[in-house]
Design a protein around this motif. Sequence first.
Motif, PDB file in Angstrom:
ATOM      1  N   LEU A 112     -14.078   3.702  -6.924  1.00 44.21           N
ATOM      2  CA  LEU A 112     -13.037   4.373  -7.693  1.00 44.21           C
ATOM      3  C   LEU A 112     -13.460   5.768  -8.123  1.00 44.21           C
ATOM      4  O   LEU A 112     -12.644   6.682  -8.176  1.00 44.21           O
ATOM      5  N   MET A 114      -6.907   0.061   0.215  1.00 44.21           N
ATOM      6  CA  MET A 114      -8.013  -0.079  -0.727  1.00 44.21           C
ATOM      7  C   MET A 114      -8.878  -1.282  -0.351  1.00 44.21           C
ATOM      8  O   MET A 114      -8.460  -2.416  -0.478  1.00 44.21           O
ATOM      9  N   HIS A 115     -10.063  -1.041   0.148  1.00 44.72           N
ATOM     10  CA  HIS A 115     -11.034  -2.064   0.541  1.00 44.72           C
ATOM     11  C   HIS A 115     -11.599  -2.721  -0.717  1.00 44.72           C
ATOM     12  O   HIS A 115     -11.691  -2.066  -1.755  1.00 44.72           O
ATOM     13  N   LYS A 145      -4.087  -2.483   2.431  1.00 48.01           N
ATOM     14  CA  LYS A 145      -4.973  -1.937   3.462  1.00 48.01           C
ATOM     15  C   LYS A 145      -5.576  -0.595   3.041  1.00 48.01           C
ATOM     16  O   LYS A 145      -6.573  -0.168   3.571  1.00 48.01           O
ATOM     17  N   THR A 157     -17.038   0.679  -8.602  1.00 51.99           N
ATOM     18  CA  THR A 157     -16.188   0.013  -7.612  1.00 51.99           C
ATOM     19  C   THR A 157     -15.082  -0.749  -8.329  1.00 51.99           C
ATOM     20  O   THR A 157     -15.069  -0.854  -9.565  1.00 51.99           O
ATOM     21  N   LEU A 158     -14.166  -1.301  -7.552  1.00 48.49           N
ATOM     22  CA  LEU A 158     -13.108  -2.139  -8.121  1.00 48.49           C
ATOM     23  C   LEU A 158     -13.728  -3.284  -8.920  1.00 48.49           C
ATOM     24  O   LEU A 158     -13.261  -3.619 -10.009  1.00 48.49           O
ATOM     25  N   ASN A 180     -14.488  -3.229  -1.638  1.00 54.61           N
ATOM     26  CA  ASN A 180     -15.660  -2.509  -2.144  1.00 54.61           C
ATOM     27  C   ASN A 180     -15.357  -1.029  -2.383  1.00 54.61           C
ATOM     28  O   ASN A 180     -16.267  -0.208  -2.472  1.00 54.61           O
ATOM     29  N   HIS A 181     -14.090  -0.714  -2.513  1.00 52.77           N
ATOM     30  CA  HIS A 181     -13.650   0.665  -2.724  1.00 52.77           C
ATOM     31  C   HIS A 181     -14.311   1.273  -3.965  1.00 52.77           C
ATOM     32  O   HIS A 181     -14.380   0.643  -5.012  1.00 52.77           O
ATOM     33  N   ASN A 214       0.810  -1.217   0.000  1.00 57.34           N
ATOM     34  CA  ASN A 214       0.000   0.000   0.000  1.00 57.34           C
ATOM     35  C   ASN A 214       0.849   1.275   0.000  1.00 57.34           C
ATOM     36  O   ASN A 214       0.369   2.343   0.342  1.00 57.34           O
TER      37      ASN A 214
END
Length: 157
Positions: free
Chosen positions: A81, A75-76, A73, A88-89, A78-79, A40
Amino acid sequence: HPNHILDIDPGTGTTLLHEAAKHNMYEFITALLKLSAEANVQDASGVIPLAVALAARNDRACALLAEPTFACKAMHPNHILDPTTGTTLLHEAAKHNMYEFITALLKLSAEANVQNASGLVPLAVALAAHNDRACALLAEPTFACKAMHSNHIVDPT
């Protein structure tokens, strides 16, 4: 050092891992992560290697950087974008048929039924892009999208 900053473009804070992610250098990414490179780590613009790999559509690199062992850590799964589109991703991976990355995100409990601002779930995005593998994976009973029934009408007109 695995977090060495490259002097390719001074002032950018680009690390070896950023550069490897950009060019889908799977073996090198693996070696750097085993040497404890920070998955990260951010460049000068706050961009992490996973975001670089995603922008370059590097499926294997994204999947590796999303593995729980090295999981980013910052980027979750369900982040979101793009807050304006709700992408989401998983939406982005579905759009570009990134099978390995979709698999990794689903294993990390990404929500397969999350809707973007247009009301589309990742399966609908994959379908619109004619991405067979992504559709098949997102339709599997293990991850099946609750928001889209198998008899779902795609275009009511």
